[in-house]
Scaffold this motif. Structure first.
Motif, PDB file in Angstrom:
ATOM      1  N   TYR A 175       1.041  -1.137   0.090  1.00 21.88           N
ATOM      2  CA  TYR A 175       0.038   0.169  -0.136  1.00 21.88           C
ATOM      3  C   TYR A 175       0.837   1.277  -0.120  1.00 21.88           C
ATOM      4  CZ  TYR A 175      -3.821   3.112   1.153  1.00 21.88           C
ATOM      5  OH  TYR A 175      -4.850   4.086   1.134  1.00 21.88           O
ATOM      6  N   SER A 176       1.878   1.135   0.784  1.00 22.19           N
ATOM      7  CA  SER A 176       2.833   2.223   0.764  1.00 22.19           C
ATOM      8  C   SER A 176       3.246   2.814  -0.732  1.00 22.19           C
ATOM      9  CB  SER A 176       4.165   2.054   1.896  1.00 22.19           C
ATOM     10  OG  SER A 176       3.763   1.505   2.840  1.00 22.19           O
ATOM     11  N   TRP A 178       1.908   2.255  -3.564  1.00 21.85           N
ATOM     12  CA  TRP A 178       0.726   2.776  -4.250  1.00 21.85           C
ATOM     13  C   TRP A 178       0.428   4.216  -3.791  1.00 21.85           C
ATOM     14  CZ3 TRP A 178      -0.915   0.291  -8.543  1.00 21.85           C
ATOM     15  CH2 TRP A 178      -0.890  -0.825  -8.582  1.00 21.85           C
ATOM     16  N   HIS A 179       0.537   4.250  -2.600  1.00 26.82           N
ATOM     17  CA  HIS A 179       0.411   5.594  -2.179  1.00 26.82           C
ATOM     18  C   HIS A 179       1.301   6.546  -2.666  1.00 26.82           C
ATOM     19  CE1 HIS A 179       0.321   9.072   0.809  1.00 26.82           C
ATOM     20  NE2 HIS A 179       1.670   9.047   1.036  1.00 26.82           N
ATOM     21  N   ASP A 219      -9.038  -9.644  -2.882  1.00 29.88           N
ATOM     22  CA  ASP A 219      -9.263  -9.430  -1.365  1.00 29.88           C
ATOM     23  C   ASP A 219      -8.133  -8.697  -0.570  1.00 29.88           C
ATOM     24  OD1 ASP A 219     -11.542 -10.700  -0.959  1.00 29.88           O
ATOM     25  OD2 ASP A 219     -10.525 -12.661  -0.954  1.00 29.88           O
ATOM     26  N   ASP A 220      -7.072  -8.212  -1.521  1.00 29.50           N
ATOM     27  CA  ASP A 220      -5.915  -7.570  -1.054  1.00 29.50           C
ATOM     28  C   ASP A 220      -6.119  -6.193  -1.164  1.00 29.50           C
ATOM     29  OD1 ASP A 220      -2.519  -8.071  -0.432  1.00 29.50           O
ATOM     30  OD2 ASP A 220      -3.221  -6.030  -1.175  1.00 29.50           O
ATOM     31  N   GLN A 221      -6.295  -5.288  -0.096  1.00 32.97           N
ATOM     32  CA  GLN A 221      -6.566  -4.003  -0.354  1.00 32.97           C
ATOM     33  C   GLN A 221      -5.692  -2.959  -0.758  1.00 32.97           C
ATOM     34  OE1 GLN A 221      -7.971  -2.543   3.486  1.00 32.97           O
ATOM     35  NE2 GLN A 221      -9.580  -3.945   3.867  1.00 32.97           N
ATOM     36  N   SER A 222      -4.528  -3.427  -1.110  1.00 32.30           N
ATOM     37  CA  SER A 222      -3.285  -2.621  -1.358  1.00 32.30           C
ATOM     38  C   SER A 222      -3.630  -1.559  -2.751  1.00 32.30           C
ATOM     39  CB  SER A 222      -2.046  -3.176  -1.762  1.00 32.30           C
ATOM     40  OG  SER A 222      -1.612  -4.105  -0.616  1.00 32.30           O
ATOM     41  N   TRP A 224      -6.937  -1.179  -3.823  1.00 28.72           N
ATOM     42  CA  TRP A 224      -8.369  -0.443  -3.741  1.00 28.72           C
ATOM     43  C   TRP A 224      -8.310   0.919  -3.751  1.00 28.72           C
ATOM     44  CZ3 TRP A 224     -11.708  -3.529   0.474  1.00 28.72           C
ATOM     45  CH2 TRP A 224     -11.434  -4.670   0.348  1.00 28.72           C
ATOM     46  N   PHE A 225      -7.671   1.539  -2.959  1.00 32.66           N
ATOM     47  CA  PHE A 225      -8.154   2.916  -2.810  1.00 32.66           C
ATOM     48  C   PHE A 225      -7.109   3.631  -4.101  1.00 32.66           C
ATOM     49  CE2 PHE A 225      -8.598   1.088   1.079  1.00 32.66           C
ATOM     50  CZ  PHE A 225      -9.700   1.603   1.642  1.00 32.66           C
ATOM     51  N   TYR A 226      -6.198   3.104  -4.774  1.00 32.44           N
ATOM     52  CA  TYR A 226      -5.708   3.800  -6.045  1.00 32.44           C
ATOM     53  C   TYR A 226      -6.514   3.565  -7.051  1.00 32.44           C
ATOM     54  CZ  TYR A 226      -1.953   4.949  -8.951  1.00 32.44           C
ATOM     55  OH  TYR A 226      -1.118   5.588  -9.951  1.00 32.44           O
ATOM     56  N   LEU A 228     -10.086   3.387  -6.850  1.00 28.68           N
ATOM     57  CA  LEU A 228     -10.974   4.587  -6.641  1.00 28.68           C
ATOM     58  C   LEU A 228     -10.402   5.894  -7.101  1.00 28.68           C
ATOM     59  CD1 LEU A 228     -13.933   4.845  -5.656  1.00 28.68           C
ATOM     60  CD2 LEU A 228     -12.664   5.086  -3.256  1.00 28.68           C
ATOM     61  N   TRP A 229      -9.183   6.171  -6.609  1.00 30.91           N
ATOM     62  CA  TRP A 229      -8.319   7.237  -6.745  1.00 30.91           C
ATOM     63  C   TRP A 229      -8.661   7.746  -8.676  1.00 30.91           C
ATOM     64  CZ3 TRP A 229      -3.521   8.581  -8.836  1.00 30.91           C
ATOM     65  CH2 TRP A 229      -3.052   9.884  -8.855  1.00 30.91           C
ATOM     66  N   LYS A 449     -16.255  -9.138  -2.901  1.00 35.72           N
ATOM     67  CA  LYS A 449     -16.689  -7.835  -2.348  1.00 35.72           C
ATOM     68  C   LYS A 449     -16.308  -6.819  -3.258  1.00 35.72           C
ATOM     69  CE  LYS A 449     -15.238  -5.342   1.414  1.00 35.72           C
ATOM     70  NZ  LYS A 449     -14.715  -5.252   3.001  1.00 35.72           N
ATOM     71  N   LEU A 453     -18.694  -3.843  -5.081  1.00 39.51           N
ATOM     72  CA  LEU A 453     -18.560  -2.555  -4.815  1.00 39.51           C
ATOM     73  C   LEU A 453     -18.115  -1.729  -5.954  1.00 39.51           C
ATOM     74  CD1 LEU A 453     -18.807  -0.340  -2.667  1.00 39.51           C
ATOM     75  CD2 LEU A 453     -16.739  -1.003  -1.734  1.00 39.51           C
TER      76      LEU A 453
ATOM     77  N   MET B 164      -4.878  10.631  -1.275  1.00 41.42           N
ATOM     78  CA  MET B 164      -6.234  10.134  -2.191  1.00 41.42           C
ATOM     79  C   MET B 164      -6.839   9.278  -1.620  1.00 41.42           C
ATOM     80  SD  MET B 164      -5.056   6.665  -3.197  1.00 41.42           S
ATOM     81  CE  MET B 164      -3.710   5.447  -2.523  1.00 41.42           C
ATOM     82  N   GLU B 175       2.292   8.714   4.257  1.00 45.63           N
ATOM     83  CA  GLU B 175       1.339   7.732   3.994  1.00 45.63           C
ATOM     84  C   GLU B 175       0.108   7.892   5.124  1.00 45.63           C
ATOM     85  OE1 GLU B 175       2.626   3.810   3.903  1.00 45.63           O
ATOM     86  OE2 GLU B 175       0.683   2.944   4.112  1.00 45.63           O
ATOM     87  N   TRP B 204     -14.822   5.351   4.566  1.00 50.93           N
ATOM     88  CA  TRP B 204     -14.711   4.026   3.995  1.00 50.93           C
ATOM     89  C   TRP B 204     -13.219   3.379   4.168  1.00 50.93           C
ATOM     90  CZ3 TRP B 204     -12.111   2.122  -0.788  1.00 50.93           C
ATOM     91  CH2 TRP B 204     -12.559   0.912  -1.348  1.00 50.93           C
ATOM     92  N   GLU B 221      -3.652  -3.945   5.277  1.00 53.89           N
ATOM     93  CA  GLU B 221      -3.149  -5.231   5.282  1.00 53.89           C
ATOM     94  C   GLU B 221      -2.124  -5.274   6.250  1.00 53.89           C
ATOM     95  OE1 GLU B 221      -3.669  -7.674   3.094  1.00 53.89           O
ATOM     96  OE2 GLU B 221      -5.303  -6.107   2.360  1.00 53.89           O
TER      97      GLU B 221
END
Ligand SMILES: [Zn+2]
Lengths: 698, 314
Positions: A175-176, A178-179, A219-222, A224-226, A228-229, A449, A453, B164, B175, B204, B221
């Motif tokens: 996630y870091s 992707w952020h 199922d891995d969230q890493s 997801w938010f990217y 959506l962005w 899911k 969504l 974001m 982050e 969310w 995670e």
């Protein structure tokens, strides 16, 4: 403090630990003595070095080292090598401390402090970081430090973007990374760097990159938010637009001789507007804006010659709002019967209306409407207006024909400004359509899911992109079904999906005249002589959240009872609202009624059978203006005059809400808070009140 | 394991930690004794047992940690820092003893740490972090001196740390992290600026911190941890999105982390307990309206009655 197993200590461990404690204690007192006496000998520094390794979070230790460095630097010759060797020694100590604990704020900051002196080589830093980032690819200290070092080295965003790609390539579950990619890419897009403009091509590649992650393990969230962005980047328009207004463009507002108004979707209710002789104009924007004033918005009229004052409808301190209102004073206008008076409101012809992210309102817009003074009016008979409002079914009659509804709803009312909106970019629509296909594919393989969504969000996005042309929510039924499925599939977050479902449902209901008509009813309770009493009845819809106020600006009577609402955020836009039924919902506190404070016309409020007074934690505490958030002073003087004998720490919420209202009817029974003492308090705070809890006040 | 909140055991545990000054753990935590006092005493107050403490002893110890600059150290003789200054002020607020300090002196210390860009340094050595923005704003608000800093710039800096995902980091580009989000959302709440938060997006992200076991993690995670019961929950409450998680499951997770034999709460079931997680567990349960606990304010991190007394009495 983290991850140590809970087990009783063995005898020998206890002994070893107490020896360790004694040793640490003696180091600490030795160090503090040195610190207080400003002793910077080699021995003293060694004591400190041992401590920063075992206690790297002890700020005082690092402060001491900084003082020591300053002491040595002031004594050192100007030769670069002397200075460098002092600073290099520090870098070594930090590195040792980090090897012991790379989560130490103090150690990382000491390193930054040393490097900022500008005498050390920074080439080593990325190598050191690589080691830490390999050991823990999610360590946010290391990532922060990386941003610091790359800025110092003037390493390009493009190079760093490549680095995130490498990290993600090695393991997409980061996630870091992707952020950091979103940060770098935002910069590059914003300054339109070479190869990053137009954004279309760039985003297409990004979609592909994130698909790899999402579709490998949904199922891995890493990612997801990217993702959506990216969707947001695809559909959003930067410049604020006018979404709707009241009066709407092309409408005619009929005023009675005594200046209450009806027609064009408004109904005569209690003549509230005539009481104040003021006439609201509401501007509803696509996002919060500032700078609405008489120079950015002009009002043209033959009869009105005063400067208008615009107010933001928000409880914050920033003076921005999505909704702005002004009240035109028609009380002192010389208006003649049967004559229509045109008014024109223009905005966007001069700069000055700006969104919170700094974009200018760029589409000159006109709202032209007419005021008409009707003769056909009968003064209400004695006592007629004195009847209590009833929300019972038998007082309402469905609006059956479109013909009949013509005077109630005009298409214009639902949104204005169609022609002023930017043409939707084909690219946005195509991209969303493509994404929809991708996620339908994913769902055909697994019932995940994230797939459902994202599909729901994409379909809603597509509908809102298309609705700029045709006002239909073509996919609403499918979206509602997806949220229903999600509530079962992911029960711990079911109320998130329920809220989204409510918004979709309201969107669907309010999107067209045909869809809203079944919810519009004539109210025949107060007086039978006027047929234009229209109530929008949205009860029993399992609504947990409201929205779409932009489509309901004309409503004067609203029934939201028997839902699951706990907030009415957004309702403040409905400035014409006079009667409101919120009974049988889940409101948990008075602060949840905060938006009502903006409704000058509100006379009748039913909040019976809610949960006010039943909760120890108030989730609206900081979303309602109050002294706690420095958005409002507590009116001590008024409180003491009105309710001096009551306890302010107990009744402040009710006081804040009701003191600014002019209610004539209030029903609050069926709430834990409603005892005799509280009723006494209410009667004092609401002197205009005629009915309380269904009983007439004497 | 599990069952009900072992209030009596936790009270005894907190009181006993204070007495075991020579344990290795206690010695290693010497530098944040001021924070420890705040955690322990607030937990006691939430459990209705603050009267078991000798007020004068605590107050005079807190005062002995204050420096000439106005700031407080983590312990006697340690350097001052915002981290400990807030804890000291909070402890005094718990006992309604804010009148024992020179408010202007503390205020001046905090005001001196605001930077040109609106951010705050933790102390004179210049580490910048949105945690310190929260501390400065919360502390000044408790002291009724928020007007002494440039609030507009402070808010602007916090917003420049927005990401974001709707969350916030330590510095621009950092982050999102649940602890950091609490600080930023808390600071925005106290300054009446929550309209600048994208509540649905952040909500969310925050509600997705709840994992299958019912516990909350601090970043995607990662493992769940009792301390996030506070950071995530209080943020969700301030933006009115707490119904997006399952409260029942979180209550169970926190209760599962109790040491029902010796008292105290740990980060995860069967780990070693400490005061930090005991406080966050109890505070989390208070936010979840667990019966028998006093309610806690999500922004000021003090019992609601203490906060209301500051803002709603003359
Ligand atoms: Zn923890």
């Amino acid at each position: 403090m983290h991850g140590r197993p809970r087990k009783p200590l063995k005898q020998e461990d206890t002994a070893a630990l107490s020896a360790k404690a004694e040793h640490l204690r003696s180091l600490q007192s030795h160090f503090l003595a040195n610190h207080h006496n400003r002793v910077y000998t080699k021995e003293a520094l060694d004591v400190n070095a041992k401590l920063v390794e075992s206690n790297p979070e002890w700020q005082t230790c690092w402060n001491y080292r900084k003082l020591a460095v300053q002491h040595f630097l002031s004594a050192a010759s100007d030769s670069d090598s002397d200075v460098k060797s002092i600073l290099d020694q520090e870098l070594r100590v930090v590195e040792n401390a980090l090897r012991k604990n790379y989560k130490s704020y103090g150690a990382w900051h000491h390193r930054k402090w040393v490097l900022s002196k500008g005498h050390s080589s920074i080439d080593n830093e990325l190598r050191l970081l690589d080691a830490f980032q390999k050991q823990d690819p999610r360590n946010f200290h290391a990532w922060n430090y990386r941003r610091f070092v790359t800025a110092l080295m003037k390493r390009s965003d493009e190079d760093e973007l490549k680095y995130t790609e490498e990290v993600i390539g090695a393991n997409f579950s980061n996630y870091s990374a992707w952020h950091n990619r979103s940060i770098l890419l935002s910069n590059l897009l914003q300054r339109k760097a070479e190869g990053y403009f137009p954004k279309e091509n760039v985003l297409e590649e990004e979609y592909e990159l994130v698909h790899n992650a999402l579709f490998t393990d949904p199922d891995d969230q890493s990612g997801w938010f990217y993702h959506l962005w990216l969707i947001d980047q695809t559909v959003k328009t930067d410049a604020p637009l006018l979404v709707s207004s009241w009066p709407s463009h092309g409408s005619t507002i009929n005023l009675q001789r005594n200046k209450c108004l009806f027609g064009s979707g408004s109904s005569v209710l209690n003549c509230t507007l005539s009481n104040i002789g003021k006439f609201p104009v509401i501007l509803y924007f696509s996002q919060a804006v500032e700078g609405i004033n008489s120079s950015t918005v002009t009002v043209k009229s033959d009869v009105l010659n005063v400067d208008v004052v615009w107010k933001p409808l928000s409880t914050n301190n920033s003076n921005t709002s999505q909704v702005w209102v002004t009240y035109l004073n028609i009380g002192n206008m010389e208006l003649q019967l049967s004559k229509t008076y045109p008014l024109e409101i223009s905005l966007g012809h001069s700069q000055g209306i700006v969104s919170s992210s700094g974009y200018h309102f760029g589409h000159p817009t006109q709202i032209a409407f007419k005021l008409c003074i009707l003769t056909a009016h009968r003064e209400p008979a004695e006592g007629e207006g004195e009847k209590m409002t009833s929300w019972d079914d038998h007082h309402f009659r469905a609006v059956e024909h479109f013909q009949e509804s013509e005077s109630i709803l005009t298409t214009d009312q639902l949104t204005s400004e169609n022609d002023h909106n930017q043409p939707t970019s084909n690219w946005s629509v195509e991209t969303i359509v493509k994404e929809i296909a991708e996620f339908r594919d994913l769902l055909s393989e697994s019932d995940c899911k994230l797939g459902k969504l994202t599909l729901a969000r994409l379909l809603s996005a597509l509908d809102s992109l298309s609705s700029k042309h045709a006002k239909k929510m073509a996919h609403a039924d499918e979206v509602l079904q997806l949220y229903d499925d999600l509530m079962l599939l992911d029960p711990i977050h079911s109320l998130y999906y329920k809220d989204k479902r409510s918004l979709t449902l309201l969107h669907q209901i309010t999107s067209t005249r045909e869809s809203l008509l079944p919810y519009c009813h004539y109210y025949e309770g107060a007086t039978k002589t006027i047929a234009d009493y229209v109530c929008v009845r949205l009860q029993n819809l399992s609504l947990s959240r409201i929205g779409c106020a932009e489509n309901l600006l004309w409503v004067q009577m609203l029934d939201l009872s028997h839902n699951e609402l706990q907030s009415i955020e957004g309702l403040e836009a409905m400035q014409l609202l006079s009667c409101l039924n919120l009974s049988h919902n889940k409101f948990g506190s008075f602060t949840a009624l905060g938006p009502l404070r903006f409704l000058q016309s509100l006379k009748v409020l039913n909040i019976s059978n809610n949960e006010i007074g039943s909760h120890s934690i108030d989730t609206r505490r900081y979303l309602c203006s109050s002294p706690l958030s420095h958005t409002e002073e507590f009116a001590w003087d008024r409180f003491e005059i009105l309710a001096g004998s009551f306890n302010a720490t107990k009744f402040w919420e009710a006081f804040l809400i009701f003191d600014s209202l002019n209610l004539t009817e209030l029903d609050i029974k069926g709430n834990a808070v409603d005892d005799e003492n509280f009723k006494l308090f209410l009667v004092k705070v609401l002197p205009t009140l005629k009915w309380l809890d269904g009983g007439e006040l004497s | 394991m599990g069952g009900e909140l072992a209030t009596d055991k936790h009270v005894l545990y907190i009181l006993s930690v204070e007495k075991r000054k020579d344990d290795f753990e206690s010695v290693a935590m010497e530098h944040l004794r001021m924070n420890g006092a705040y955690w322990g005493l607030t937990a006691l107050d939430l459990m209705g047992k603050l009267d078991t403490v000798d007020v004068d002893e605590v107050v005079s110890w807190v005062l002995s940690c204050q420096h000439e600059s106005g700031g407080f150290g983590g312990n006697v003789g340690h350097d001052p820092h915002l981290l400990y200054t807030l804890s000291a002020v909070q402890v005094l607020a718990l006992f309604h003893k804010l009148d024992v300090i020179d408010v202007d002196k503390v205020t001046n210390y905090i005001v001196s740490l605001q930077n040109e860009d609106g951010s705050f340094s933790g102390d004179i050595w210049g580490e910048v972090d949105t945690r310190f923005s929260y501390i400065a704003i919360c502390c000044l608000s408790i002291l009724r001196r928020l007007d002494k800093i440039n609030v507009e710039k402070a808010v602007k800096y916090i917003i420049s740390c927005k990401n974001m995902d709707g969350g916030f980091g330590c510095t621009p580009g950092g982050e999102s992290h649940a602890g950091q989000i609490f600080c930023c959302v808390g600071a925005l709440a106290i300054t009446g600026s929550l309209d600048l938060v994208d509540k649905d997006l952040l909500g969310w992200w925050l509600c997705e911190r709840q994992v299958k076991s019912g516990g909350l993690n601090g970043r995607p995670e990662k493992l769940p941890d009792v301390c996030y019961s506070w950071w995530v929950l209080s943020s969700l409450i301030m933006i009115d999105r707490v119904h997006w998680i399952s409260k029942e499951k979180l209550v169970k997770f926190i209760l599962d982390c109790q040491d029902t034999e010796n008292g105290g709460i740990s980060d995860r079931p069967d780990d070693a307990v400490d005061v930090f997680h005991t406080y966050f567990g109890v505070a989390g349960l208070s936010l979840l309206e667990y019966p028998g606990l006093k309610p806690i304010d999500p922004a000021y991190a003090l019992p609601v009655d203490v906060v209301n007394q500051i803002f709603f009495s003359k």
